[in-house]
Design a protein around this motif. Structure first.
Motif, short mmCIF file in Angstrom:
data_model
loop_
_atom_site.label_atom_id
_atom_site.label_comp_id
_atom_site.label_asym_id
_atom_site.label_seq_id
_atom_site.Cartn_x
_atom_site.Cartn_y
_atom_site.Cartn_z
N THR A 87 -9.75 -9.87 -10.79
CA THR A 87 -10.42 -8.84 -9.50
C THR A 87 -9.84 -7.55 -9.10
OG1 THR A 87 -8.83 -10.22 -7.97
CG2 THR A 87 -10.85 -11.28 -8.50
N SER A 88 -10.98 -6.99 -8.34
CA SER A 88 -10.56 -5.62 -8.03
C SER A 88 -11.03 -5.40 -6.78
CB SER A 88 -10.66 -4.49 -8.91
OG SER A 88 -10.11 -4.80 -10.12
N ILE A 89 -10.48 -4.61 -5.92
CA ILE A 89 -11.03 -4.28 -4.71
C ILE A 89 -10.54 -2.69 -4.09
CG2 ILE A 89 -9.24 -5.26 -3.40
CD1 ILE A 89 -11.35 -5.97 -1.08
N TYR A 90 -11.75 -1.91 -3.43
CA TYR A 90 -11.22 -0.45 -3.02
C TYR A 90 -11.98 -0.34 -1.69
CZ TYR A 90 -9.31 -0.06 -7.57
OH TYR A 90 -8.63 -0.18 -8.89
N LEU A 91 -11.42 0.19 -0.62
CA LEU A 91 -11.94 0.47 0.55
C LEU A 91 -11.72 1.74 0.79
CD1 LEU A 91 -10.14 -2.77 2.64
CD2 LEU A 91 -12.54 -2.36 1.44
N SER A 92 -12.62 2.45 1.64
CA SER A 92 -12.31 3.77 2.22
C SER A 92 -11.36 3.57 3.14
CB SER A 92 -13.80 4.25 2.73
OG SER A 92 -14.30 3.41 4.12
N GLU A 93 -10.78 4.87 3.12
CA GLU A 93 -9.54 5.12 4.03
C GLU A 93 -9.46 4.61 5.65
OE1 GLU A 93 -6.01 8.31 5.00
OE2 GLU A 93 -7.93 8.80 3.71
N ASP A 94 -10.69 4.89 6.20
CA ASP A 94 -10.81 4.50 7.54
C ASP A 94 -11.59 3.20 7.68
OD1 ASP A 94 -13.65 4.96 6.56
OD2 ASP A 94 -14.28 5.95 8.08
N ALA A 95 -11.77 2.37 6.68
CA ALA A 95 -12.15 0.91 6.81
C ALA A 95 -10.81 0.07 6.40
CB ALA A 95 -13.26 0.62 5.64
N ARG A 96 -9.85 0.37 6.24
CA ARG A 96 -8.63 -0.33 5.71
C ARG A 96 -7.93 -1.02 7.11
NH1 ARG A 96 -5.83 4.09 2.00
NH2 ARG A 96 -7.78 4.61 0.73
N GLY A 97 -7.41 -2.40 6.95
CA GLY A 97 -6.76 -2.88 8.07
C GLY A 97 -7.67 -3.40 9.11
N LYS A 98 -8.86 -3.61 8.73
CA LYS A 98 -9.67 -4.10 9.73
C LYS A 98 -10.43 -5.41 9.53
CE LYS A 98 -10.70 0.45 11.13
NZ LYS A 98 -11.59 1.84 11.57
#
Length: 201
Positions: A87-98
């Motif tokens: 599995t792999s996952i990537y989030l935009s910087e302003d969407a992390r930790g939410k």
């Protein structure tokens, strides 16, 4: 960003440009991925097409903009590994930790479970003291989801003039029956209703 404003759908080839915008900082500024060069848009389109032949590739949108994505890929190419994925996952910087990572992984694991996948595996760059390019956030995220550490490889990747360890983490989402049920490849079935019914507010 509120969770009730997030919608999920399966990736399309034409999403490549937006997905690359999310992925690019991971290549250029982190050791989370061991790629040195940002892939071309054409290459990313090919990657999306290849993934969707067998596995889910899910994007998360907020106000029509893609803010994160998760997908599965083959663990190994031999037929005996059909029941295992990476599995792999990537989030935009302003969407992390939410909480977006949890939403995406919940959807990914649901689809994989319905496909008949049993073992899901994550290959993660291990944190190292005083490095500016990787943290323990991914390991902690997977631990919370029930992944167990099963392997640790030392100094196996070199990037930004540093050597990095990598670990494998594993989770079971179906039973190991004998014989196992046949895997339903993603392109052979319509999973869109399952995604919409469970992850669209």
């Amino acid at each position: 960003m509120e969770n009730d404003q997030i919608t999920l759908r399966f990736a399309r080839v034409e999403d490549a440009k937006e997905l690359l915008e999310i992925y690019k900082p991971y290549v250029e500024k982190t050791a989370i991925t061991f790629e040195y060069e940002v892939p071309s848009e054409s290459d990313f389109k090919t990657r999306i097409q290849k993934t969707l032949c067998k596995y889910p590739y899910i994007v998360a949108l907020n106000e029509g903009k893609i803010i994160g994505y998760a997908y599965a890929s083959s663990f190994k190419n031999r037929q005996a590994y059909d029941w295992s994925v990476e599995t792999s996952i990537y989030l935009s910087e302003d969407a992390r930790g939410k909480g977006l990572g949890t939403i995406l992984y919940n959807a990914l694991e649901l689809i994989l479970k319905k496909q008949g996948i049993i073992n899901i595996n994550a290959c993660i760059t291990a944190p190292k003291p005083k490095s500016n390019y990787v943290t323990d956030a991914s390991i902690k995220f997977h631990e919370k989801r029930g992944y167990k550490l099963v392997a640790h490889f030392h100094n196996s990747g070199f990037k930004f003039d540093e050597w990095y360890d990598m670990v494998w983490m594993e989770k079971f989402i179906n039973d190991h029956t004998v014989p196992p049920k046949s895997v339903k490849w993603f392109s052979e079935f319509d999973f869109s209703k399952l995604l919409k019914n469970n992850f669209t507010s």
